[in-house]
Design an enzyme around this catalytic site. Structure first.
Site, mmCIF file in Angstrom:
data_model
loop_
_atom_site.group_PDB
_atom_site.id
_atom_site.type_symbol
_atom_site.label_atom_id
_atom_site.label_comp_id
_atom_site.label_asym_id
_atom_site.label_seq_id
_atom_site.Cartn_x
_atom_site.Cartn_y
_atom_site.Cartn_z
ATOM 1 N N HIS A 454 0.742 -1.303 -0.106
ATOM 2 C CA HIS A 454 -0.045 -0.040 0.006
ATOM 3 C C HIS A 454 0.796 1.198 -0.059
ATOM 4 O O HIS A 454 0.551 2.309 -0.818
ATOM 5 C CB HIS A 454 -0.899 -0.012 1.185
ATOM 6 N N GLU A 692 13.277 -12.130 -22.457
ATOM 7 C CA GLU A 692 13.580 -11.996 -20.941
ATOM 8 C C GLU A 692 14.298 -12.994 -20.647
ATOM 9 O O GLU A 692 14.846 -13.150 -19.261
ATOM 10 C CB GLU A 692 12.469 -11.631 -20.273
ATOM 11 N N ASP A 716 13.716 -9.171 -16.229
ATOM 12 C CA ASP A 716 14.124 -10.464 -16.001
ATOM 13 C C ASP A 716 15.445 -10.658 -16.831
ATOM 14 O O ASP A 716 16.265 -11.419 -16.483
ATOM 15 C CB ASP A 716 12.813 -11.348 -16.471
ATOM 16 N N CYS A 763 10.165 -3.306 -22.747
ATOM 17 C CA CYS A 763 9.373 -2.825 -21.814
ATOM 18 C C CYS A 763 9.674 -2.992 -20.388
ATOM 19 O O CYS A 763 8.918 -2.964 -19.400
ATOM 20 C CB CYS A 763 8.148 -3.555 -22.043
HETATM 21 C C1 PEP Z 1 10.744 -7.640 -17.239
HETATM 22 O O1 PEP Z 1 11.084 -8.676 -17.004
HETATM 23 O O2 PEP Z 1 11.468 -6.629 -17.990
HETATM 24 C C2 PEP Z 1 9.311 -7.202 -17.605
HETATM 25 C C3 PEP Z 1 8.731 -6.179 -18.184
HETATM 26 O O3 PEP Z 1 8.373 -8.126 -16.923
HETATM 27 P P1 PEP Z 1 8.093 -8.062 -15.357
HETATM 28 O O4 PEP Z 1 8.811 -6.848 -14.559
HETATM 29 O O5 PEP Z 1 6.502 -7.993 -15.497
HETATM 30 O O6 PEP Z 1 8.360 -9.353 -14.882
HETATM 31 MG MG MG Z 2 9.362 -10.307 -16.672
#
Ligand code: PEP
Ligand code: MG
Length: 842
Positions: A454, A692, A716, A763
């Site tokens: 939170h 990843e 990851d 991402c």
């Molecule tokens: C990542 O691993 O970079 C990713 C965007 O996925 P998450 O952070 O949700 O594991």
């Molecule tokens: Mg990931």
């Protein structure tokens, strides 16, 4: 006290006997817990093998122990690793402290469910008080429930004081339990075994409760959970050595692999200068420490007549509900309002209300009954070993405390904070944070919590820096101490010197000015100075975030973390709910932009309560993402069907997480095609994978022809490439996505994708770092999917750059040897481009 009468232990179940040596679990086969027998059950009611008192029954119902009048203690443990089932499949028929007769039913279990969801159904009956026994039957072959199995001829009569030793009582510092399920049978047995090696009397303390440290059953009865604070006390000649040894053993997990470093408090006189944690909300602030803690209350166990106690509870529940409604109506944002809505639901939870009512019926006061009901349920949540459920346990404790205050007539007062406070706490509850005047607060630092807690949600909503996972030493900082909280670096500097403060002030002023400028120009396209267009889209996990992203100039959604629909609940979301959510998000993104829906990425470190799985010693290397979905294809099919429901509303892209093997992609594509066909769709949405896992990056040339796009999950990809846990507080500064090895994998991926005409996004959190922008552009990345608040700053950064320069710097840093060197080179490049852009502007 000894008795000449031999004691017969009856078979607690019908089934096939098995010698302990053959049990596929070293803790049992090695007799660490005690000697006894194992039964492969054919019946499903566990009965008492002897008459006595139920000295412990685990909240999760998988283990129970009976102690007779002479101190003989017998533990029954149903199945292996069944603690992870968190009570599912077990019905407790007895309560702790209850006197039971030999042969009386104790626990009923759903053998079919347990066999499917746990490692094994093998059930142990162990004499944990250590008396020798004779077997009355062959330790193999069939037995019937109630049949005499073992005979104890010399009952020693153990008593708590048997080994009592005189002397001063010494206490350990407060220790935090690192075991995912607290001290359940195995670690408790290891601890008790080690404690027995000392002559000192040893106790373990948890809040007001204490247990004999040499008694497995007593330790289990403490019902500890992950993160619980405990202390060890000892009295006797070897007390200090015992405390040191046992404290170390606890910190190391008592023989269980522990993924989190136990933040053991070591008494130290050295001044604290720097504390490290993990960023929960970015930014930095200079302010003064204000320690926040929750008071504990004295409560009378027994109340008036049941009727008036019931009424008092009902009244307190109504008042708490009204207060929560007010908090919901005045919440800073949707995310916060949702939390209080969930708290209101807890007030109506039939499980909690029934538990409290049953206790009131036995003469307990309303306050005692309510506190017991909420605390036992919260402890059960914590024992699940799931970070998210542990946070829900925090919510439950918070609701518990709110109602308790109503019952005791204690007012919720606004916390009176001085201007410029940096709040320090073990954990901040939603109710505490709601009482905080955020205009006076500059940031938060907590020992517990996580990015989904939170306090993290609140901090992000208010744009306040916040770190979590800070060592408990932080709680010793005096109120008023000056601290520099740098959440971007995950650091809390204690009493920074004048030079550090000056540097920070200059940096901070510049950042604020720049941020205001970026926001003003958020709607402009992300085009480099030499006309190269880059998509800057958003990472979102709700409709509200999607709305914000689109309003802040996002070019669609590059990563919809669909887990938000699945986590923190007891059952999978239904088809209609899923379709409604995806459609609302798709409508918001619209037909002009991409919506990239990532299929369910849970498992391992983020288990789902309704998908029981065996516990894994390396959850990040276990059944995560697409691996879990392919093991539970129904879950994936249902999700694909629902996502396909919003095909017509947006430029739909489906993305698979954690792909390692080509076969995974092929299987998922086949499922997608089948589901699309069943829905009568003539056109498939785009299908891509996250890159990843290093294997996928290295084989991107083989994946590329089979996908429509790649999106690189640098979070990851970094942890797997560098073999560093992404949430490890002590590795946080090293687990850096700017490491050249990660950059080389990004380069390989882009090259392979472009050779097949496919686009590549990033991402992971790296894309949200301004410093990374020239590098990623230079490596050829086509899309940056960033956190919502970073859309405007990242777009502004793109506009300051020239693609030709980006290619040069990208090539240059690929040859460097460390993340530090890469960051340094990029910093110099950034300063030069920033100046160049401003020269052109003026
Ligand atoms: C990542 O691993 O970079 C990713 C965007 O996925 P998450 O952070 O949700 O594991
Ligand atoms: Mg990931």
């Amino acid at each position: 006290m000894a008795t000449p009468q031999p004691l017969q232990l009856l078979a607690p179940l019908s089934g096939v006997l098995m010698a302990l040596d053959r049990v596929p679990d070293p803790v049992f086969s090695g007799r660490v817990i005690g000697d006894g027998l194992c039964i492969d059950p054919t019946s499903s009611t566990l009965c008492a093998p002897l008459a006595g008192v139920v000295s412990n029954v685990q909240a999760s119902g998988h283990a129970v122990s009976i102690t007779d009048e002479h101190g003989v203690q017998v533990l029954m443990h149903i199945g292996l690793d069944t603690v992870n089932l968190a009570g599912q499949g077990f019905t407790r028929l007895v309560e702790e402290g209850q006197q039971v007769a030999a042969g009386q039913a104790l626990i009923e279990f759903d053998a079919d469910y347990i066999a499917r969801h746990a490692r094994s159904l093998l059930t142990l009956m162990l004499v944990v008080s250590g008396e020798p026994f004779n077997c009355l039957v062959e330790p193999s072959g069939r037995v019937d429930s109630g049949q005499p199995l073992l005979e104890i001829s010399a009952v020693r009569g153990l008593s708590e004081d048997a080994d009592a030793t005189q002397g001063q009582v010494l206490f350990s510092p407060t220790l935090t339990l690192p075991n995912r399920n607290g001290l359940h049978a195995r670690p408790a047995a290891v601890f008790a075994q080690a404690a027995k090696a000392f002559t000192a009397t040893i106790h373990m303390h948890k809040q007001q409760a204490q247990a004999n440290g040499k008694s497995l059953v007593a330790l289990m009865a403490l019902q500890t959970g992950f993160g619980d604070s405990v202390q060890i006390s000892a009295a006797g000649d070897d007390a200090q050595v015992a405390i040191d040894t046992l404290a170390r053993l606890l910190a190391e997990g008592c023989g269980e692999p522990v993924t989190v470093q136990a933040p053991v408090v070591i008494a130290t006189d050295e001044p604290l200068t720097l504390l490290r944690g993990v960023c929960a909300s970015p930014g930095s602030a200079l302010g003064n420490v204000v320690q926040i803690s929750e008071p504990s209350f004295d409560i009378d166990e027994f109340g008036g007549d049941a009727e008036s106690e019931r009424e008092a509870l009902a009244h307190a529940l109504i008042e708490a509900d009204l207060a929560l409604q007010h908090l919901r109506d005045t919440a800073a944002g949707e995310a916060e309002a949702e939390i209080f809505k969930a708290h209101q639901e807890l007030l109506e939870d039939p499980g909690l209300l029934d538990q409290a009512a049953a206790l009131i019926d036995t003469g307990k006061s309303a306050a005692f009954a309510w506190r017991t009901a909420t605390e036992t349920t919260a402890a059960m949540f914590r024992q699940l070993g799931n970070a998210l459920l542990a946070e829900r346990a925090a919510d439950l404790s918070d609701v518990g405390q709110r109602v308790l205050k109503r019952l005791l007539g204690i007012d919720e007062q606004t916390l009176d904070l001085p201007q410029g406070s940096i709040l320090i706490a073990d954990q901040l509850t939603p109710s505490q944070t709601a009482r905080i005047d955020t205009r006076k607060v500059l940031g938060f630092a907590t020992v517990g919590g996580g990015a989904t807690s939170h306090v993290a949600i609140l901090a992000r909503a208010c744009g306040l820096p916040s770190i979590c996972g800070v060592p408990v030493q932080m709680l010793a900082l005096r109120n008023g101490t000056e601290v520099l909280l740098d959440a971007d670096k995950g650091e809390l500097q204690v009493q920074p010197d004048a030079a550090t403060i000056e540097q920070w002030q200059a940096r901070h002023a510049q950042q604020r000015q720049r941020h205001a400028h970026d926001l003003e120009h958020a709607a402009l396209a992300a085009c480099t100075r030499d006309g190269h267009h880059v998509e800057v889209s958003a990472n979102v996990a709700s409709l509200a975030e999607t709305e914000q992203a689109m309003a802040m100039g996002g070019a669609g959604v590059g990563l919809l973390r669909s887990e938000f629909l699945y986590l923190g609940r007891n059952h999978a979301p239904g088809h209609d709910e899923q379709v409604a959510t995806y459609s609302a998000i798709a409508r918001c993104v619209g037909p002009e932009h991409n919506l990239v829906v990532r299929t369910l990425d849970v498992g391992g470190d983020k288990p789902l309560a309704y998908v029981p799985m065996e516990s894994e010693s390396n959850p990040f290397l276990g059944l995560r993402g697409i691996r879990l979905c392919l093991e539970r294809p129904q879950l994936l099919r249902e999700q694909l069907r629902a996502v396909l429901g919003c095909c017509a509303l947006t430029r739909l892209h489906i993305m698979l997480p954690m792909v390692t093997q080509l076969a995974e992609l092929r299987l998922a594509r086949q499922m997608l095609e089948e589901e699309a066909l069943a829905l009568g769709l003539t056109e498939l949405p785009k299908l891509g994978i996250m890159i990843e896992v290093p294997a996928a990056a290295l084989m991107a040339d083989l994946f590329a022809p089979l996908v429509d796009f790649f999106s690189i999950g640098t979070n990851d990809l970094t942890q797997y490439t560098l073999a560093m846990d992404r949430d490890h507080p002590r590795l946080a500064s090293q687990a850096d996505s700017f490491h050249p090895s990660v950059l080389r994998l990004i380069a390989t991926t882009v090259k392979a994708a472009h050779a097949h005409g496919k686009w590549v996004g990033v991402c992971g959190a790296m894309a949200s770092e301004r410093l990374a922008v020239p590098l990623l552009l230079g490596l050829g990345v086509d899309e940056l999917s960033v956190s919502v608040p970073m859309i405007a700053p990242i777009k502004a950064t793109v506009r300051e750059l020239a693609m030709a320069d980006c290619q040069v710097i990208a090539k240059q840093v690929l040859g460097l040897e460390s993340a530090g060197q890469v960051r340094e080179a990029l910093q110099l490049f950034h300063e030069a481009s920033f100046e160049a852009a401003h020269v052109m502007e003026n």
